[in-house]
Scaffold this motif. Structure first.
Motif, PDB file in Angstrom:
ATOM      1  N   ARG B 109      32.190  10.517  29.143  1.00 53.42           N
ATOM      2  CA  ARG B 109      32.196  11.936  29.488  1.00 53.42           C
ATOM      3  C   ARG B 109      31.034  12.303  30.395  1.00 53.42           C
ATOM      4  O   ARG B 109      30.630  13.453  30.475  1.00 53.42           O
ATOM      5  CB  ARG B 109      32.165  12.781  28.212  1.00 53.42           C
ATOM      6  CG  ARG B 109      33.562  12.889  27.599  1.00 53.42           C
ATOM      7  CD  ARG B 109      33.575  13.688  26.348  1.00 53.42           C
ATOM      8  NE  ARG B 109      32.841  14.943  26.466  1.00 53.42           N
ATOM      9  CZ  ARG B 109      32.511  15.683  25.417  1.00 53.42           C
ATOM     10  NH1 ARG B 109      32.835  15.288  24.205  1.00 53.42           N
ATOM     11  NH2 ARG B 109      31.853  16.804  25.588  1.00 53.42           N
ATOM     12  N   GLY B 110      30.535  11.298  31.099  1.00 56.20           N
ATOM     13  CA  GLY B 110      29.343  11.490  31.927  1.00 56.20           C
ATOM     14  C   GLY B 110      29.495  12.542  33.013  1.00 56.20           C
ATOM     15  O   GLY B 110      28.517  13.094  33.480  1.00 56.20           O
ATOM     16  N   PHE B 111      30.726  12.818  33.434  1.00 57.49           N
ATOM     17  CA  PHE B 111      30.894  13.828  34.473  1.00 57.49           C
ATOM     18  C   PHE B 111      31.408  15.148  33.911  1.00 57.49           C
ATOM     19  O   PHE B 111      31.837  16.016  34.646  1.00 57.49           O
ATOM     20  CB  PHE B 111      31.821  13.313  35.575  1.00 57.49           C
ATOM     21  CG  PHE B 111      31.105  12.340  36.463  1.00 57.49           C
ATOM     22  CD1 PHE B 111      30.217  12.790  37.420  1.00 57.49           C
ATOM     23  CD2 PHE B 111      31.277  10.981  36.297  1.00 57.49           C
ATOM     24  CE1 PHE B 111      29.528  11.904  38.225  1.00 57.49           C
ATOM     25  CE2 PHE B 111      30.583  10.083  37.097  1.00 57.49           C
ATOM     26  CZ  PHE B 111      29.713  10.547  38.060  1.00 57.49           C
ATOM     27  N   ASP B 112      31.360  15.257  32.586  1.00 56.41           N
ATOM     28  CA  ASP B 112      31.725  16.517  31.952  1.00 56.41           C
ATOM     29  C   ASP B 112      30.595  17.508  32.167  1.00 56.41           C
ATOM     30  O   ASP B 112      29.497  17.323  31.671  1.00 56.41           O
ATOM     31  CB  ASP B 112      31.951  16.268  30.453  1.00 56.41           C
ATOM     32  CG  ASP B 112      32.263  17.550  29.709  1.00 56.41           C
ATOM     33  OD1 ASP B 112      32.168  18.625  30.314  1.00 56.41           O
ATOM     34  OD2 ASP B 112      32.606  17.458  28.518  1.00 56.41           O
ATOM     35  N   MET B 113      30.871  18.540  32.956  1.00 55.10           N
ATOM     36  CA  MET B 113      29.821  19.509  33.256  1.00 55.10           C
ATOM     37  C   MET B 113      29.996  20.791  32.464  1.00 55.10           C
ATOM     38  O   MET B 113      29.226  21.727  32.625  1.00 55.10           O
ATOM     39  CB  MET B 113      29.841  19.862  34.747  1.00 55.10           C
ATOM     40  CG  MET B 113      29.678  18.671  35.646  1.00 55.10           C
ATOM     41  SD  MET B 113      29.664  19.163  37.374  1.00 55.10           S
ATOM     42  CE  MET B 113      29.615  17.555  38.155  1.00 55.10           C
ATOM     43  N   ARG B 114      31.030  20.890  31.663  1.00 50.66           N
ATOM     44  CA  ARG B 114      31.341  22.185  31.073  1.00 50.66           C
ATOM     45  C   ARG B 114      30.989  22.301  29.593  1.00 50.66           C
ATOM     46  O   ARG B 114      30.607  23.361  29.139  1.00 50.66           O
ATOM     47  CB  ARG B 114      32.816  22.496  31.275  1.00 50.66           C
ATOM     48  CG  ARG B 114      33.109  22.929  32.702  1.00 50.66           C
ATOM     49  CD  ARG B 114      34.568  23.227  32.871  1.00 50.66           C
ATOM     50  NE  ARG B 114      35.362  22.067  32.504  1.00 50.66           N
ATOM     51  CZ  ARG B 114      36.665  22.117  32.314  1.00 50.66           C
ATOM     52  NH1 ARG B 114      37.299  23.253  32.402  1.00 50.66           N
ATOM     53  NH2 ARG B 114      37.334  21.020  32.008  1.00 50.66           N
ATOM     54  N   SER B 115      31.140  21.222  28.842  1.00 48.15           N
ATOM     55  CA  SER B 115      30.867  21.367  27.415  1.00 48.15           C
ATOM     56  C   SER B 115      29.391  21.092  27.132  1.00 48.15           C
ATOM     57  O   SER B 115      28.689  20.519  27.957  1.00 48.15           O
ATOM     58  CB  SER B 115      31.740  20.403  26.622  1.00 48.15           C
ATOM     59  OG  SER B 115      31.422  19.088  26.984  1.00 48.15           O
TER      60      SER B 115
END
Lengths: 306, 247, 347
Positions: B109-115
């Motif tokens: 989830r390294g590019f998850d910028m929202r949670s």
């Protein structure tokens, strides 16, 4: 072919000036791994001081001023070439005394410190000399022009190019052929080696930094009669200096010199055919080179970058 | 087929040859020790194995797949984790955060910028389990830089373990540890042994001879001796160089 | 069962108490700013520069990348807003999107060349590229208007379909910028506390370790730079609206340096809110000291040198250090401080 010659010569002399401007900056980056953002303001300060010394109201007590003004112009010019850079060297010394505290920390702090110093110096220049333009007087022998092959050539440009070659050569000799140069190269930034050799690192760094600032001032004095003296001159000088160093490869002496010549030729030649684009041409050159060689022409991988 | 297969690995920097030719085959589940004098090329070999240095010649195969010259993050994604001799932790992060960043679930989830990273109980749970393995469960919220040296060494390994790797490369894990620290580490590595493949560079012979299944001795960029600790004790070269005196 | 300490609340919140307090205070500014001798336009400037400094701090504070040419993206955003308005369509949302996108594109282009570098070399390349953009802006008279600037940019009305607001009045424009600022703050707060933000923060501390944990360091460095450039561009677009023009001077090395100064003086390295504190101090000092003496840059330069030498963690850092020193104040003040400055940034 003959049409091209003036532009080629113009480009070459310009290139030598670029190399001269970049020289002090390059020494500090290459040997100390510090970006001296005050380079441009020190360059300007050198020019302003020289202008004051050469002008009709030198910054001396009345008696001395009279004696100074009685000297022939040539003598005064020669003395100015020593006094003004020396004074700027003192400012450089003051900056280095502050910068000491940042050694060993994030190199960003050195950069920020010199940015603050640049602000202070520029503001001081503005307060003392205002925002108007000045002209630096030069001796008769190097001013004016001469006729050659139906064209008028500016004597000063050749003089400036000659001085640039001499100073670049001198700095090269000092770095490559003296024991001081050897120690400096051993690592003004690699404290371990230098300490192991029992060398006074504090003094070494001070010397390198002061040398860099003195060279900035000399470049300012040499360039001033061509570009004029105005508050903006420092910024105008720093931009090509950055370019020349990125193009030549950070930390490479001959890289900087060759890149200076390349940029000069590029600006000179494009100036002849598409003057609108003459400044842009050097950026195109930079992007072209950096795309192929990420570290510039002679760049080597640095310790800090590993 | 061995899990790690290095064949004729040769490394030169400029005209300086650092590794002449290294061959190494480590079967799955083995604890393989690397020893040899300083500057013999052990760490360089590790750097090749983990993608930090590209070999000039030779190849590295991982489970039959050629991984020679892949960058570090790709090799890590193939299940190779490493610890560092000079400790390389995220100093401003807490112990738990250090481990969390290592979790494959987190990496996915390294590019998850929202949670919010901290709101996912799965990460915290996973990280705590790893920290418990190395005995740092009660120090989870201490910043890495504020941990004691021994705890930092343990965290070094915990971060590598967080990747749930198939291969664990340990670069001098006991470096600068006191005897208590070494014992604690030996106990930890002993528990890991057999569960995953371990390659360890180590100067502490007692540690290595007690734990390793096989040991390779590297000198002048080559493997000069190889065998079980027992075999090495009989080895003429090792005897002469006084390396086997602890065994 | 392994005990799991509860995750600290602020990091998981969409909107933190500090944000609410800040927005409320900012919302009252037009009511009293004229009475304290300042003027509404200053409020607009502060908001826009705060947005810009927060975006810049994604690169400097979160990722630890010393960018010293960020003014380029701010300026590109301003030009993009004007050029989009003149040549594409005079719609506020399209033009702001253009500011964001074009600046982001320029950032991505630069990131392509610099993301393998670190430290002083990174700074060096960002300066070089910043100067390229600056010179381009000055020299391309036909497109940007050169040193005269791109003039007659209009404050387009904010059209929401059902209602349309005229922004020509400074107070109306102030509230418009405040809403955008609030949204951007939420987005950036989210970003820094997301898994992505944490990975970027990890890379700041050790690129080597992050790479060996399987993270493609290059992509992360390039993407955070691009994002930061895009948000700076959005701030630039708003700045073009504020000034009714776009000028090349915001792209110069000096102005790029100012945003570094603001961020650092405020304490961007230790606190999310540091850049905002810095912008307040810088712009108010400019107006107040600037009214007393015309040498204010001299004093500010000296002050900046002193801060770099003695208080490199900036105002937010000094405040939190002071609070931690006095345990008595700490007990009551700590929560207030955390409210204001985000406390220890990552908790």
């Amino acid at each position: 072919m003959f049409d091209l010659l003036p532009h080629l010569l113009n480009g070459l002399t310009l290139g030598l000036l670029f190399a001269l401007i970049a020289l002090g900056f390059m020494l500090i980056v290459g040997l100390m791994e510090q970006i001296n953002l005050a380079h441009g303001s020190l360059f300007a300060l050198g020019a302003y001081l020289a202008m004051q010394l050469m002008g009709s109201r030198p910054p001396f007590p009345a008696e001395l001023a009279k004696a100074w003004l009685a000297l022939p112009l040539g003598w005064r010019y020669a003395a100015t070439l020593v006094i003004a850079p020396a004074a700027v060297g003192l400012v450089g010394m003051a900056i280095e005394f502050c910068m000491r505290r940042t050694y060993g920390k994030d190199p960003l702090y050195g950069l920020l410190l010199t940015f603050g110093a640049a602000m202070v110096i520029e503001e001081t220049i503005r307060l003392v000399w205002g925002t108007r333009d000045y002209v630096l007087q030069v001796p008769q022998a190097v001013s004016g022009g001469f006729l050659f092959g139906d064209l008028i050539w500016s004597t000063y440009r050749f003089y400036a190019a000659g001085i640039s070659v001499a100073i670049i050569g001198l700095v090269w000799l000092v770095i490559e052929k003296t024991s001081f140069g050897a120690t400096v190269k051993a690592g003004a930034h690699d404290s371990e080696i230098v300490r192991a050799l029992g060398i006074n690192l504090t003094r070494l760094r001070l010397l390198v930094f002061v040398l860099g600032t003195v060279l900035a001032a000399i470049a300012g004095i040499i360039v001033a009669p061509i570009w004029g003296i105005r508050p903006h001159m420092g910024v105008d000088a720093v931009i090509p200096a950055f370019l020349v160093i990125v193009l030549g490869g950070v930390g490479s002496f001959w890289g900087a010199v060759v890149a200076g010549l390349l940029v000069g030729l590029c600006v000179g030649l494009s100036g002849a055919y598409a003057s609108e684009w003459s400044l842009l041409s050097m950026y195109i050159l930079l992007v072209a080179v950096v795309t192929v060689r990420a570290r510039g022409l002679w760049g080597k991988k640095s310790v800090l970058e590993a | 087929m061995a899990l790690i297969e290095a064949a004729g690995v040769h490394v030169r920097f400029g005209d300086r040859v650092v590794l002449e030719s290294i061959d190494l085959a480590v079967p799955e589940g083995e604890f393989h020790g690397l020893m040899g004098p300083n500057g013999a090329g052990k760490t360089t070999f590790f750097n090749v194995l983990t993608g930090r240095v590209k070999p000039s010649r030779g190849s590295i195969r991982l489970d039959g797949r050629d991984v020679t010259g892949l960058s570090s993050h790709r090799i890590a994604a193939h299940g190779v984790a490493r610890s560092f001799q000079i400790m390389t932790l995220f100093d401003e992060f807490t112990a738990r955060e250090n481990v969390t960043v290592g979790l494959p679930a987190f990496r996915a989830r390294g590019f998850d910028m929202r949670s919010a990273a901290a709101s996912d109980p799965g990460f915290a749970q996973g990280a705590m389990e790893i920290l418990a393995t190395v005995g740092l469960a009660d120090k989870a919220d201490i910043r890495a830089r504020d941990l004691s040296y021994g705890d930092r060494r343990a965290l070094e390994i915990a971060v590598a373990l967080a990747q749930s790797p198939r291969v664990l490369c340990l670069d001098e894990p006991t470096s600068c540890l006191g005897s208590d620290g070494v014992q604690r580490l030996a106990a930890l590595v002993g528990r890991l042994k057999g569960k995953l493949t371990i390659v360890a560079i180590e100067h502490d012979m007692e540690f290595l001879f007690a734990l390793a299944d096989r040991i390779s001795v590297i000198h002048w960029g080559q493997v000069v001796a190889r065998g079980t600790p027992h075999e090495l004790q009989q080895n003429e070269w090792v005897r002469r160089s006084n390396l086997g005196r602890f065994a | 069962m392994i005990p799991i300490s509860p995750p600290s609340s602020d990091a998981t919140r969409l909107v933190t108490p500090a944000m609410l307090v800040l927005w409320l205070v900012l919302a009252t500014v037009p009511l009293w700013i004229a009475r304290v001798g300042l003027y509404p336009y200053l409020g607009i400037e502060i908001l826009i520069w705060s947005l810009y400094a927060l975006a810049f701090n994604l690169v400097l504070g979160t990722a630890g990348l010393p960018s010293f040419g960020h003014g380029a993206y701010f300026g590109i955003g301003a030009y993009a807003f004007g050029l989009c308005q003149f040549n594409v369509v005079a719609n506020l949302w399209v033009c702001l999107a253009a500011s964001f996108a074009v600046a982001g594109l320029a950032g991505a282009l630069v990131a392509l060349f610099i993301s393998h570098r670190r430290g002083i070399y990174y700074a060096f390349m960002t300066i070089a590229f910043g100067q390229i953009f600056w010179t381009l802006a000055i020299k391309s008279h036909g497109i940007t208007g050169g040193e005269d600037g791109l003039l007659k940019i209009a404050r387009l009305p904010a059209d929401f379909g059902v209602a349309s607001f005229d922004l020509n009045d400074n107070v109306a424009f102030y509230y418009f910028v405040l809403v955008l600022f609030a949204l951007a703050v939420v987005a950036m707060w989210r970003l820094t506390h997301s898994p992505y933000g944490r990975v970027v923060a990890a890379i700041k501390q050790s690129e080597t370790r992050a790479a060996h944990l399987g993270y493609n360091v290059w992509i992360y460095k390039a993407s955070i730079f691009t994002l930061s450039a895009a948000i700076s561009g959005l701030a630039g677009g708003l700045f073009a609206m504020a000034q009714l023009a776009a000028f090349p001077d915001v792209m110069s090395l000096h102005q790029s340096g100012y945003v570094v100064m603001m961020t650092l003086v405020g304490g961007g390295l230790v606190s999310f809110w540091g850049p905002v504190v810095g912008v307040f101090v810088f712009l108010i000092a400019r107006d107040v000291i600037g009214a007393l003496t015309n040498a204010w840059m001299l004093y500010f330069g000296l002050l900046f040198i002193a801060i770099v030498l003695f208080r490199p963690e900036g105002i937010a850092g000094a405040v939190s250090a002071a609070f931690q020193k006095h345990s008595l104040i700490r007990r009551q003040g700590y929560s207030a401080m955390r409210l204001l400055f985000g406390g220890e940034r990552w908790r």
